[in-house]
Design an enzyme around this catalytic site. Structure first.
Site, PDB file in Angstrom:
ATOM      1  N   ASP A   1      44.454  44.037 -38.263  1.00  0.00           N
ATOM      2  CA  ASP A   1      43.285  43.156 -38.265  1.00  0.00           C
ATOM      3  C   ASP A   1      42.965  42.680 -39.678  1.00  0.00           C
ATOM      4  OD1 ASP A   1      43.251  43.697 -35.645  1.00  0.00           O
ATOM      5  OD2 ASP A   1      41.249  44.605 -35.593  1.00  0.00           O
ATOM      6  N   ARG A   2      43.142  43.591 -40.627  1.00  0.00           N
ATOM      7  CA  ARG A   2      42.842  43.247 -42.025  1.00  0.00           C
ATOM      8  C   ARG A   2      43.743  42.134 -42.536  1.00  0.00           C
ATOM      9  NH1 ARG A   2      40.110  46.899 -45.837  1.00  0.00           N
ATOM     10  NH2 ARG A   2      41.074  45.743 -47.540  1.00  0.00           N
ATOM     11  N   ALA A   3      45.038  42.291 -42.241  1.00  0.00           N
ATOM     12  CA  ALA A   3      46.001  41.280 -42.696  1.00  0.00           C
ATOM     13  C   ALA A   3      45.670  39.941 -42.052  1.00  0.00           C
ATOM     14  CB  ALA A   3      47.419  41.716 -42.340  1.00  0.00           C
TER      15      ALA A   3
ATOM     16  N   ASP B   1      42.686  38.965 -40.984  1.00  0.00           N
ATOM     17  CA  ASP B   1      41.464  38.447 -41.605  1.00  0.00           C
ATOM     18  C   ASP B   1      41.762  37.777 -42.941  1.00  0.00           C
ATOM     19  OD1 ASP B   1      39.954  39.245 -39.524  1.00  0.00           O
ATOM     20  OD2 ASP B   1      39.254  41.104 -40.458  1.00  0.00           O
TER      21      ASP B   1
ATOM     22  N   SER C   1      35.585  21.962  -4.465  1.00  0.00           N
ATOM     23  CA  SER C   1      35.784  23.397  -4.268  1.00  0.00           C
ATOM     24  C   SER C   1      36.723  23.662  -3.099  1.00  0.00           C
ATOM     25  CB  SER C   1      34.446  24.077  -4.056  1.00  0.00           C
ATOM     26  OG  SER C   1      33.803  23.473  -2.970  1.00  0.00           O
TER      27      SER C   1
ATOM     28  N   GLU D   1      46.995  33.412  -5.878  1.00  0.00           N
ATOM     29  CA  GLU D   1      46.411  33.452  -7.226  1.00  0.00           C
ATOM     30  C   GLU D   1      45.113  34.248  -7.179  1.00  0.00           C
ATOM     31  OE1 GLU D   1      45.894  29.427  -8.692  1.00  0.00           O
ATOM     32  OE2 GLU D   1      47.641  28.773  -7.568  1.00  0.00           O
TER      33      GLU D   1
ATOM     34  N   LYS E   1      41.187  34.710  -7.711  1.00  0.00           N
ATOM     35  CA  LYS E   1      40.034  33.809  -7.784  1.00  0.00           C
ATOM     36  C   LYS E   1      39.121  34.344  -8.881  1.00  0.00           C
ATOM     37  CE  LYS E   1      36.710  31.263  -5.019  1.00  0.00           C
ATOM     38  NZ  LYS E   1      35.603  31.378  -5.964  1.00  0.00           N
TER      39      LYS E   1
ATOM     40  N   ASP F   1      36.287  34.893 -11.422  1.00  0.00           N
ATOM     41  CA  ASP F   1      34.860  34.706 -11.172  1.00  0.00           C
ATOM     42  C   ASP F   1      34.150  34.377 -12.492  1.00  0.00           C
ATOM     43  OD1 ASP F   1      32.589  34.550  -9.733  1.00  0.00           O
ATOM     44  OD2 ASP F   1      32.301  36.702  -9.492  1.00  0.00           O
TER      45      ASP F   1
ATOM     46  N   TYR G   1      41.470  31.303 -18.192  1.00  0.00           N
ATOM     47  CA  TYR G   1      42.648  31.423 -17.332  1.00  0.00           C
ATOM     48  C   TYR G   1      42.848  30.100 -16.611  1.00  0.00           C
ATOM     49  CZ  TYR G   1      42.791  36.329 -18.376  1.00  0.00           C
ATOM     50  OH  TYR G   1      42.896  37.514 -19.040  1.00  0.00           O
TER      51      TYR G   1
ATOM     52  N   LYS H   1      37.989  35.673   0.447  1.00  0.00           N
ATOM     53  CA  LYS H   1      37.017  36.431  -0.340  1.00  0.00           C
ATOM     54  C   LYS H   1      37.051  37.927  -0.015  1.00  0.00           C
ATOM     55  CE  LYS H   1      33.904  34.246  -2.339  1.00  0.00           C
ATOM     56  NZ  LYS H   1      33.109  33.057  -2.126  1.00  0.00           N
TER      57      LYS H   1
ATOM     58  N   CYS I   1       0.043  54.569  -2.338  1.00  0.00           N
ATOM     59  CA  CYS I   1       0.765  53.676  -3.247  1.00  0.00           C
ATOM     60  C   CYS I   1       0.866  54.335  -4.617  1.00  0.00           C
ATOM     61  CB  CYS I   1       0.022  52.340  -3.346  1.00  0.00           C
ATOM     62  SG  CYS I   1       0.659  51.291  -4.680  1.00  0.00           S
TER      63      CYS I   1
ATOM     64  N   CYS J   1      -1.459  51.949  -7.103  1.00  0.00           N
ATOM     65  CA  CYS J   1      -2.923  51.808  -7.033  1.00  0.00           C
ATOM     66  C   CYS J   1      -3.564  52.869  -6.156  1.00  0.00           C
ATOM     67  CB  CYS J   1      -3.300  50.419  -6.541  1.00  0.00           C
ATOM     68  SG  CYS J   1      -2.898  50.149  -4.803  1.00  0.00           S
TER      69      CYS J   1
ATOM     70  N   CYS K   1       1.579  48.442   0.886  1.00  0.00           N
ATOM     71  CA  CYS K   1       0.373  48.740   0.131  1.00  0.00           C
ATOM     72  C   CYS K   1      -0.601  47.593   0.379  1.00  0.00           C
ATOM     73  CB  CYS K   1       0.705  48.840  -1.360  1.00  0.00           C
ATOM     74  SG  CYS K   1      -0.766  48.721  -2.384  1.00  0.00           S
TER      75      CYS K   1
ATOM     76  N   CYS L   1      -3.537  45.664  -6.770  1.00  0.00           N
ATOM     77  CA  CYS L   1      -2.514  46.686  -7.043  1.00  0.00           C
ATOM     78  C   CYS L   1      -1.681  46.228  -8.247  1.00  0.00           C
ATOM     79  CB  CYS L   1      -1.615  46.865  -5.827  1.00  0.00           C
ATOM     80  SG  CYS L   1      -0.143  47.846  -6.159  1.00  0.00           S
TER      81      CYS L   1
HETATM   82  S1  IVH Z   1      41.791  25.809  -7.352  1.00  0.00           S
HETATM   83  C1  IVH Z   1      40.589  21.958  -5.181  1.00  0.00           C
HETATM   84  N1  IVH Z   1      42.389  28.260  -8.149  1.00  0.00           N
HETATM   85  O1  IVH Z   1      36.865  28.821  -7.501  1.00  0.00           O
HETATM   86  C2  IVH Z   1      40.946  23.274  -5.709  1.00  0.00           C
HETATM   87  N2  IVH Z   1      40.099  27.635  -8.138  1.00  0.00           N
HETATM   88  O2  IVH Z   1      36.086  26.751  -4.912  1.00  0.00           O
HETATM   89  C3  IVH Z   1      40.451  23.507  -7.081  1.00  0.00           C
HETATM   90  N3  IVH Z   1      38.563  29.352  -9.002  1.00  0.00           N
HETATM   91  O3  IVH Z   1      34.837  26.767  -8.800  1.00  0.00           O
HETATM   92  C4  IVH Z   1      40.297  24.900  -7.466  1.00  0.00           C
HETATM   93  N4  IVH Z   1      40.109  30.845  -9.456  1.00  0.00           N
HETATM   94  O4  IVH Z   1      36.632  27.200 -10.525  1.00  0.00           O
HETATM   95  C5  IVH Z   1      41.399  27.372  -7.925  1.00  0.00           C
HETATM   96  N5  IVH Z   1      43.079  30.350  -8.891  1.00  0.00           N
HETATM   97  C6  IVH Z   1      42.092  29.476  -8.661  1.00  0.00           C
HETATM   98  C7  IVH Z   1      40.741  29.775  -8.925  1.00  0.00           C
HETATM   99  C8  IVH Z   1      39.757  28.818  -8.642  1.00  0.00           C
HETATM  100  C9  IVH Z   1      38.805  30.572  -9.495  1.00  0.00           C
HETATM  101  C10 IVH Z   1      37.204  28.760  -8.856  1.00  0.00           C
HETATM  102  C11 IVH Z   1      37.100  27.325  -9.231  1.00  0.00           C
HETATM  103  C12 IVH Z   1      36.114  26.741  -8.262  1.00  0.00           C
HETATM  104  C13 IVH Z   1      36.150  27.675  -7.109  1.00  0.00           C
HETATM  105  C14 IVH Z   1      36.904  27.043  -5.953  1.00  0.00           C
END
Ligand code: IVH
Length: 669
Positions: free
Chosen positions: A35-37, A39, A84, A117, A119, A121, A224, A317, A411, A414, A429, A435
């Site tokens: 890390d030092r190098a 920096d 989406s 893939e 998803k 978050d 990502y 999901k 309660c 109160c 209550c 309260c």
């Molecule tokens: S594809 C039309 N791939 O999930 C398709 N979305 O409803 C476009 N998300 O808000 C999205 N991982 O930002 C895709 N591997 C993935 C994802 C991904 C997360 C999010 C995306 C969007 C929601 C999709």
């Protein structure tokens, strides 16, 4: 040696070295120098750039520390809308998706190839590279226009500022906050006496929306990638599959989760879903599902889009995340409507992106039915932003010896005798605003983000204001003056001025927000919106009869009764009227739709299915305007077959061009 090099050359060398080492560290988790190098190299580059400001370029790694503070976010229109994906909540829905997609393509279900893939978050981000240099980053916004967050995006360490090849590309992906970074950032925030982040998703989204990019830089975000298109409309990397696209992104230096795979048929989808699910807790970031996309790009095109979502992809999901912990104590909390809820204080655990130290037990009957005792081992669950709950007890031999919970008769706040209301579970209550616990909860709800959204007014400051006897109900807030506040614990001159300013800024809330902030039992965000839409104005809602209320979509007899009981209570009804008089809630528009509100469209050429008149009517119904000529005021040009000079004008002015499918997708909501 470096002294011999002309300064430009040295700067170039340093940039390459810093970028390479940063990449090794952030993307490959394999640092090659200390890390030092690192920096030292970074510092030298910074110093040289400071001495020669004309040599600073947008893609220099020094730009990652965050530039000037912005006044606001510029709107950033999307070339293609950011829409989406449809959700699948169980294996039946996921299998139906595979079967329908396979049938649509005339392939045997078990032969259909899909990418699996993660998803991620976090917050969706659109990146635009011109000649290989990142020139714009935009949030999703309403899907058509996002916010320009380029300076914020530049601070994300694993996001390439320059691609190894000088191509024009649009990359889409997700900004996330890794779990370990979430803990680190929260430690820092807490040590400075600031409010910790609620969860990793809010952490990512909130950090990107900082006007001061230096704050974003301190939040340790990651990016990502999951999608890409060439800006001139061709398929990048000569790809024929989604997998090719992902590999292309990987080759360009984008981070892609190593779990990404190609799977086949329903069996492949299920086993990928299960495999990732088993490893979910150990992933470095939070995910809320997996995404499956038809692998062949021609297949994606053939299946196309429904209203707002692609037919070639599904988001499968996971159920809410669970964790194991021990009950340290069971206490009773009094909520804003007086409901007395037993709450388990548990050994803190990380679940669904947050540290959880208490979990709801709902009511005394549930505590007994579930057999929760002090000392029990329990499974807790957290879904979305809702309060974590105890799902069940993990039985153990020691259970017999543990202490049972007994619901108190009074309660804890109160001391009123708790009551059971006919037809309702649990006890209440009856103290109302007398309260202290209810008073505090009501005020917190009123000021909350989804309510009046009064910045800087959380439970700590509300408690201080109550204790100083400056407020006892929401309407008192609007009489506060900055000098009243300066001497209160936790306040100073600056924060006092800030709070009175944010109280003033909360005036004229939209009607839905105002209704929500009243805290009527059962009237949450969605119900408030439905009521605002149904009645349009506060005065109409205020005098609505039972028969009128019950006609509101999704409002049933219980909620209707709650609303009527709320207004029948003199003190609550009067307070609501006072608040309405002070804040003047805005009337709610009752248009059929406002998805395209304020957007100006130019239609040109012949569309495959819609006539020009039909397209115009659809745009106008959704609140958009249709104009005959292209100018800088045009938001989007929708072009069909044989589009001529208008299309050319749009391209010259850099105005996004849609086809009919994109227009229909935009209208779908
Ligand atoms: S594809 C039309 N791939 O999930 C398709 N979305 O409803 C476009 N998300 O808000 C999205 N991982 O930002 C895709 N591997 C993935 C994802 C991904 C997360 C999010 C995306 C969007 C929601 C999709």
């Amino acid at each position: 040696m470096s002294a011999l090099l002309p300064v430009e050359q040295r700067i170039q060398q340093l940039r390459t070295a810093v970028s390479t080492h940063a990449d090794q560290y952030h993307t490959h988790d394999a640092p090659q120098i200390t890390d030092r190098a690192y920096d030292r190299l970074f510092r030298e580059l910074q110093d040289l750039e400071a001495e020669h400001p004309h040599l600073v370029t947008l893609d220099s790694p020094t730009q990652r520390v965050g530039g000037a503070v912005l006044e606001g976010f510029e709107p950033a229109p999307h070339e293609r809308p950011m829409l989406s994906i449809k959700d699948a909540m169980d294996d039946i829905e996921a299998s139906a998706f595979v079967a329908t997609a396979a049938a649509g393509l005339g392939v045997a279900t078990e032969m259909l190839e899909l990418t699996g893939e993660l998803k991620y978050d976090g917050l969706a981000l659109d990146l635009r590279y011109i000649g290989g240099v990142l020139i714009r980053a935009a949030t999703r916004g309403d899907g058509f226009t996002g916010e320009n967050v380029t300076s914020q995006a530049r601070t994300i360490r694993n996001l390439p500022l320059r691609l190894p090849v000088p191509i024009d590309l649009e990359v889409r992906g997700e900004v996330v906050m890794r779990k370990s970074d979430f803990s680190l950032v929260n430690e820092q925030l807490l040590s400075r006496g600031e409010k910790p982040l609620a969860n990793t998703r809010n952490g990512a989204a909130g950090s990107m929306r900082q006007l001061d990019p230096k704050i974003t830089a301190s939040r340790r975000l990651s990016f990502y990638a999951y999608g890409v298109s060439e800006l001139n409309g061709e398929t990048p990397f000569n790809a024929t599959t989604q997998w090719d696209l992902i590999q292309g992104l990987l080759n360009l230096g984008f981070a892609i989760a190593p779990e990404t795979a190609v799977v086949r048929g329903i069996a492949g989808v299920q086993s990928f879903f299960e495999r990732v699910g088993e490893g979910r807790a150990a992933l470095p970031f939070d995910i809320d599902g997996v995404v499956f996309k038809v692998n062949a790009l021609h297949g994606q095109q053939e299946l196309g889009w429904t209203n707002r979502t692609p037919r070639f992809a599904i988001a499968y999901k996971y159920p809410a995340e669970e964790a194991v912990s021990t009950v340290l104590d069971i206490v009773v909390q009094i909520g804003r409507t007086g409901a007395a809820t037993p709450v388990a204080k548990i050994d803190p655990v990380h679940v669904g992106g947050v540290m959880v130290s208490s979990a709801s037990l709902h009511n005394a009957d549930q505590v007994n039915a579930k057999g929760v005792k002090i000392g029990s081992t329990v499974i807790v669950r957290r879904a979305g932003d809702v309060v974590p709950e105890v799902v069940r007890v993990e039985p153990s031999a020691a259970d017999e010896t543990l202490r049972c919970f007994v619901m108190p008769l009074h309660c804890p706040s109160c001391n009123s005798r708790l009551e059971r209301q006919p037809g309702m579970v649990g006890s209440y209550c009856p103290g109302g605003l007398k309260c202290p616990a209810q008073k505090l909860a009501k005020l917190c709800h009123f000021a909350s983000k989804l309510g009046m959204n009064i910045d800087g007014l959380g439970d700590k400051s509300i408690t201080a204001l109550i204790e100083a006897q400056l407020i006892s109900m929401p309407s008192d807030l609007f009489a506060l003056q900055a000098p009243d506040l300066v001497s209160l614990p936790g306040f100073g001159r600056v924060s006092a001025a800030k709070l009175t300013k944010s109280i003033a800024a909360s005036m004229h809330p939209d009607l839905a927000r105002f209704i929500y902030s009243l805290g009527i039992e059962g009237v949450g965000e969605a119900t408030s919106k439905a009521l605002a839409k149904q009645f349009g104005t506060w005065s109409r809602f205020r005098v609505a009869t039972y028969d009128e209320l019950i006609q509101t979509p999704d409002v049933g007899p219980d909620t209707t009764a709650n609303i009527q009981r709320f207004f029948a209570d003199d003190s609550l009804g009067h307070e609501a009227d006072r608040l309405a008089a002070i804040t003047s809630p805005q009337d709610s528009l009752k248009t059929s739709g406002s998805t395209l509100l304020g957007k100006v469209f130019v239609l040109t050429g012949t569309f495959p299915t819609l006539s020009r008149e039909q397209a115009k009517a659809l745009v106008e119904d959704a609140g958009g305007k249709v104009s005959g000529s292209v100018s800088s005021k045009t938001s989007f040009v929708v072009a069909g077959e044989a589009a001529g000079s208008k299309l050319e004008a749009a391209q010259n002015l850099g105005i996004p061009v849609w086809d009919e499918t994109m227009l229909l997708a935009a209208l779908g909501s």
